[in-house]
Scaffold this motif. Structure first.
Motif, PDB file in Angstrom:
ATOM      1  N   UNK A   1       0.816  -1.214   0.000  1.00 14.23           N
ATOM      2  CA  UNK A   1       0.000   0.000   0.000  1.00 14.23           C
ATOM      3  C   UNK A   1       0.849   1.263   0.000  1.00 14.23           C
ATOM      4  N   UNK A   2       1.951   1.229   0.729  1.00 18.63           N
ATOM      5  CA  UNK A   2       2.860   2.363   0.840  1.00 18.63           C
ATOM      6  C   UNK A   2       4.283   1.862   0.696  1.00 18.63           C
ATOM      7  N   UNK A   3       5.163   2.713   0.199  1.00 20.22           N
ATOM      8  CA  UNK A   3       6.560   2.341   0.082  1.00 20.22           C
ATOM      9  C   UNK A   3       7.461   3.527   0.358  1.00 20.22           C
ATOM     10  N   UNK A   4       8.646   3.252   0.900  1.00 16.98           N
ATOM     11  CA  UNK A   4       9.664   4.280   1.115  1.00 16.98           C
ATOM     12  C   UNK A   4      10.953   3.776   0.479  1.00 16.98           C
ATOM     13  N   UNK A   5      11.491   4.562  -0.422  1.00 18.90           N
ATOM     14  CA  UNK A   5      12.691   4.152  -1.156  1.00 18.90           C
ATOM     15  C   UNK A   5      13.639   5.332  -1.288  1.00 18.90           C
ATOM     16  N   UNK A   6      14.912   5.045  -1.593  1.00 17.00           N
ATOM     17  CA  UNK A   6      15.840   6.144  -1.857  1.00 17.00           C
ATOM     18  C   UNK A   6      16.251   6.106  -3.322  1.00 17.00           C
ATOM     19  N   UNK A   7      16.399   7.283  -3.899  1.00 20.25           N
ATOM     20  CA  UNK A   7      16.771   7.422  -5.303  1.00 20.25           C
ATOM     21  C   UNK A   7      17.157   8.874  -5.546  1.00 20.25           C
ATOM     22  N   UNK A   8      17.824   9.099  -6.660  1.00 23.96           N
ATOM     23  CA  UNK A   8      18.177  10.474  -7.013  1.00 23.96           C
ATOM     24  C   UNK A   8      16.946  11.276  -7.414  1.00 23.96           C
ATOM     25  N   UNK A   9      15.986  10.589  -8.045  1.00 18.62           N
ATOM     26  CA  UNK A   9      14.790  11.262  -8.538  1.00 18.62           C
ATOM     27  C   UNK A   9      13.579  10.372  -8.269  1.00 18.62           C
TER      28      UNK A   9
ATOM     29  N   UNK B   1       8.575  13.806  -0.958  1.00 22.20           N
ATOM     30  CA  UNK B   1       9.836  13.816  -0.194  1.00 22.20           C
ATOM     31  C   UNK B   1       9.601  13.282   1.220  1.00 22.20           C
ATOM     32  N   UNK B   2      10.505  12.446   1.703  1.00 22.90           N
ATOM     33  CA  UNK B   2      10.331  11.841   3.021  1.00 22.90           C
ATOM     34  C   UNK B   2      11.471  12.200   3.979  1.00 22.90           C
ATOM     35  N   UNK B   3      12.723  11.976   3.562  1.00 26.13           N
ATOM     36  CA  UNK B   3      13.854  12.224   4.452  1.00 26.13           C
ATOM     37  C   UNK B   3      15.140  12.270   3.626  1.00 26.13           C
ATOM     38  N   UNK B   4      16.221  12.663   4.268  1.00 21.56           N
ATOM     39  CA  UNK B   4      17.552  12.614   3.654  1.00 21.56           C
ATOM     40  C   UNK B   4      18.520  12.007   4.654  1.00 21.56           C
TER      41      UNK B   4
ATOM     42  N   UNK C   1      33.718  11.188   6.806  1.00 13.35           N
ATOM     43  CA  UNK C   1      32.721  11.808   5.934  1.00 13.35           C
ATOM     44  C   UNK C   1      33.155  11.632   4.479  1.00 13.35           C
ATOM     45  N   UNK C   2      32.252  11.132   3.655  1.00 14.04           N
ATOM     46  CA  UNK C   2      32.511  11.019   2.220  1.00 14.04           C
ATOM     47  C   UNK C   2      32.117  12.320   1.532  1.00 14.04           C
ATOM     48  N   UNK C   3      33.032  12.869   0.775  1.00 21.10           N
ATOM     49  CA  UNK C   3      32.784  14.147   0.104  1.00 21.10           C
ATOM     50  C   UNK C   3      32.056  13.973  -1.230  1.00 21.10           C
ATOM     51  N   UNK C   4      31.887  12.730  -1.667  1.00 23.48           N
ATOM     52  CA  UNK C   4      31.212  12.469  -2.941  1.00 23.48           C
ATOM     53  C   UNK C   4      29.762  12.934  -2.879  1.00 23.48           C
ATOM     54  N   UNK C   5      29.252  13.490  -3.987  1.00 25.07           N
ATOM     55  CA  UNK C   5      27.869  13.965  -4.015  1.00 25.07           C
ATOM     56  C   UNK C   5      26.879  12.834  -3.762  1.00 25.07           C
ATOM     57  N   UNK C   6      27.181  11.625  -4.251  1.00 21.03           N
ATOM     58  CA  UNK C   6      26.252  10.513  -4.102  1.00 21.03           C
ATOM     59  C   UNK C   6      26.105  10.065  -2.653  1.00 21.03           C
ATOM     60  N   UNK C   7      26.998  10.536  -1.766  1.00 18.54           N
ATOM     61  CA  UNK C   7      26.905  10.142  -0.355  1.00 18.54           C
ATOM     62  C   UNK C   7      25.669  10.733   0.317  1.00 18.54           C
ATOM     63  N   UNK C   8      25.124  11.809  -0.255  1.00 14.68           N
ATOM     64  CA  UNK C   8      23.865  12.377   0.259  1.00 14.68           C
ATOM     65  C   UNK C   8      22.705  11.709  -0.462  1.00 14.68           C
TER      66      UNK C   8
END
Length: 296
Positions: free
Chosen positions: A145-153, A162-165, A261-268
């Motif tokens: 019924x509901x889902x929470x996922x991470x992705x760039x877009x 939007x849910x969290x970072x 801390x990873x400075x790569x953009x993908x780390x966020x």
């Protein structure tokens, strides 16, 4: 036969659509004689001929054509009624199927679900752990019924909010050559073995996710999916690992680890709360959607 029953209507509709009683029987998992008997009982009850039988199969009479249209509506209404009841458990509680990736379950859901359920004795939640890339498909399939996922877009085919970072960092043991660094790019750590299970769940998918930020693949000799186990392996010197910062913080002092801390953009990372279609949600699912959409 006191009246029309659902199985008889299903066979009748199948016979009209398939133009064949034998094919209708296959759809209903019946032998042809049983399918024919159900249609005959329907005709006897209505005292009307509904199907014309001929060498090529069957076709509806005018009365049968009218019944076909009404039967389709009846069967659809039954299907909707069954779907509506499915949102309740066998004990009569409203049931919600929520899928989330492991990072979400550990970082964001314990407190929120405790607050949500503490005020709603009439609700039960089936919390399903799934990969982020699978969750939109599960929504589209109607498996959750509901889902929470991470992705760039936001994913296509579903409605996402939007849910969290969060951020992922690099975990190394105290005394490691990199332990004195406050931050770095992953590229700078490629001389050391990396424990797998990445933010994209496989090395190939992880490399596609991070793009051109590394000049060569990391050396991966061990794949560890559980975050605590991964940190224990890092403590034992089996490699260094990428771990969400909030989760890693639980193990640093007790296991003698350091988080870089990873400075790569993908780390966020961005997390999205999603439903297949916000229109027509059951009241309890809409309630949880609204609750989780609020700032933490």
């Amino acid at each position: 036969m006191k009246g029309m029953d659902i199985p008889a209507l299903e066979v009748f509709v199948a016979a009209v659509e398939e133009k064949s009683l034998s094919k209708a029987a296959e759809r209903a998992n019946l032998v042809t004689s049983a399918a024919s008997k159900r249609v005959a009982e329907l005709e006897r009850h209505l005292q009307r001929t509904l199907l014309q039988r001929h060498g090529r199969g069957v076709e509806p009479t005018p009365a049968g054509a009218l019944l076909y249209q009404r039967a389709k509506a009846i069967l659809r209404a039954v299907q909707l009624a069954e779907s509506a009841v499915q949102v309740y458990s066998a004990e009569g509680q409203a049931k919600i199927r929520l899928a989330a990736n492991p990072s979400t379950i550990l970082q964001f859901l314990p407190d929120r679900m405790a607050r949500f359920l503490s005020q709603r004795d009439y609700v039960s939640v089936d919390l399903i752990e799934a990969h982020s890339y699978d969750i939109p498909r599960l929504l589209i399939d109607g498996s959750i019924d509901l889902g929470i996922y991470h992705a760039n877009h936001p994913a296509t085919g579903v409605t996402s909010l939007p849910f969290a970072t969060d951020r992922v960092g690099l975990v190394v043991p105290i005394g490691h050559p990199l332990a004195g660094r406050a931050e770095l790019f992953l590229e700078e750590a490629l001389d050391y073995d990396l424990l797998g299970y990445f933010p994209r769940h496989s090395l190939d998918q992880f490399l596609a996710y991070i793009g051109q930020t590394v000049t060569r693949p990391p050396t991966v000799k061990l794949q560890v999916s559980n975050f605590e186990t991964r940190c224990r392996m890092i403590r034992e010197g089996l490699g260094i690992g990428v771990v969400p910062e909030r989760i890693a913080a639980n193990y640093l002092s007790s296991m003698g680890l350091v988080l870089l801390r990873l400075r790569d953009e993908w780390a966020a990372r961005r997390f999205f709360l999603a439903v297949r279609d916000p229109v027509g949600l059951s009241p309890v699912v809409a309630e949880l959607l609204a609750f989780l959409s609020q700032p933490a």
